[in-house]
Design a protein around this motif. Structure first.
Motif: not given
Length: 327
Positions: A239, A274, A301, A303, A309
Motif C-alpha cells: 500500500f 483504505s 493509506e 491500496r 501492487a
C-alpha cells in the motif's frame, strides 16, 4: 522621436511583464507526498524444534500451500505411533466389555437350561400323577409333598439356568465399566488427533501466494515457537502511506479513488483510499498558531489493485493525486 519610441517600448515591456505576473493561472492539481509500504507475513513454526530444510530462497514466488520449510519430526512420529497403539488397545478393551461370553459358554448355558427344564417337566408330571393316585389311596401324602418340593426346586433351577444364559448373552462389562472405557477411548482418540496435528506442523507451507522477501533462518538452527523463518510479501499487502495537510483533510475519504505517480511507474497506476487516521500529526517542534496550522497533517493509506501492487517497492517515494484532479 527617439524618446517617444523608448517610452513606448518601456510601456510594452511593463505591460507584458504585468500580464505575465498577474494573468489568471490554472490551480495546480492537489498532490500529496507519500511512500510505498507493505505488511510482511513472517512465517514461523508453531512449536519449538530444529529446522532441517528450507525450500525457498529470497525472491522466489510461492503459491498458497507450497512447502516453505521443515523441522525435525522424529519425536512427533513416535508420539503418533504411541497414541495410535494406546487407542487400539483401548478399543479392544471396550469391544471386550461390550461382547457376550464365548460361544462355547453360551452353548453350555443353553444346555443347562434345557436339562433344568427337562427335570422340572418330569417332576411336574410325577406330581400330577401321584396327586390323582392320592385320591384312590395308591399314593401317600408324604410322596406328594416330596414331589411338590422337588418341583419347586426344579423351577428354581430353571430360573437360575435362564439367568445364566441371559448373563452369557449380555455384555461382559457392567454399564459403568463400559461408559468409563468409552470415555477413555474418546480421550485417546483426541490425543491421537493432537499428536497427528503436531506432526503435520513440522512441515510448514505458505499461507498465501506471495514473493519471498527474506529467509531469516537456515537448516541447523533450533527455533522457538513463532520465531520467523521466512518473510513473505503478498501483493495485496502493498500500500501507499501518504500525508494530507490539515487544510485539505476534508478532500480525502475511505473508498476515494486516487492516482499514484512515481519514477518509472506507468501512468495508469491507481488505487483506493483504505485508511484515514483519526488523529492529526505534525512535524515537531513548533508552537501551534493560525500561522503554523498548515504543518498539521493526517496520515492516510491507499491500496493499488493486486495486479499493479508489485510495481511499487516498499520505501519508494510516491505522489498521490485524487483521481478527480489527476491531469
Amino acid at each position: 522621436m527617439r524618446r517617444i519610441l523608448l517610452l513606448l517600448a518601456l510601456a510594452v515591456v511593463i505591460g507584458v511583464g504585468g500580464w505575465a505576473i498577474f494573468r489568471p493561472r490554472n490551480a495546480a492539481p492537489i498532490a500529496w507526498q507519500g511512500y510505498a509500504e507493505a505488511d510482511f507475513v513472517k512465517v514461523g513454526p508453531t512449536q519449538q524444534g530444529l529446522v532441517t530444510a528450507v525450500h525457498v530462497e529470497r525472491g522466489d514466488r510461492v503459491v498458497k500451500g507450497q512447502p516453505l520449510f521443515e523441522q525435525d519430526d522424529a519425536d512427533d512420529r513416535a508420539a503418533v505411533d504411541q497414541a495410535r497403539r494406546l487407542l487400539q488397545q483401548a478399543n479392544s478393551q471396550l469391544a471386550n466389555l461390550r461382547s457376550a461370553a464365548k460361544p462355547t459358554e453360551i452353548k453350555q448355558a443353553e444346555a443347562n437350561l434345557r436339562d433344568a427344564e427337562a427335570v422340572r417337566d418330569r417332576v411336574q408330571e410325577d406330581l400330577r400323577r401321584n396327586e390323582a393316585l392320592l385320591k384312590s389311596g395308591s399314593a401317600t401324602r408324604q410322596i406328594v409333598d416330596q414331589e411338590d418340593a422337588d418341583l419347586r426346586s426344579a423351577e428354581a433351577k430353571v430360573a437360575a439356568a435362564t439367568a445364566a444364559l441371559a448373563t452369557a448373552d449380555a455384555p461382559m462389562g457392567r454399564s459403568g465399566e463400559i461408559e468409563a472405557q468409552s470415555s477413555m477411548v474418546d480421550s485417546l482418540d483426541a490425543a491421537l488427533k493432537q499428536a497427528e496435528w503436531r506432526l503435520t506442523q513440522r512441515s510448514v507451507v505458505s499461507p498465501v501466494s506471495a514473493v519471498v522477501a527474506d529467509v531469516i533462518a537456515r537448516p541447523g538452527e533450533t527455533l522457538a515457537a513463532g520465531a520467523p523463518v521466512v518473510s513473505l510479501l503478498p501483493a495485496e499487502n502493498i500500500f501507499v502511506r501518504f500525508f494530507v495537510p490539515e487544510t485539505e483533510f476534508i478532500r480525502v475519504h475511505v473508498g476515494d479513488p486516487v492516482q499514484f505517480q512515481c519514477d518509472h511507474c506507468p501512468g495508469d497506476l491507481v488505487g483506493t483510499v483504505s485508511y484515514v487516521a483519526p488523529q492529526v500529526e505534525y512535524t515537531p517542534p513548533f508552537i501551534y498558531s493560525e500561522q503554523t496550522r498548515t504543518k498539521f497533517v493526517f496520515i492516510a493509506e491507499a491500496r493499488p489493485p493486486p495486479a499493479q501492487a508489485t510495481i511499487l517497492k516498499p520505501g519508494q517515494p510516491v505522489t498521490v493525486i485524487p483521481q478527480t484532479n489527476a491531469p
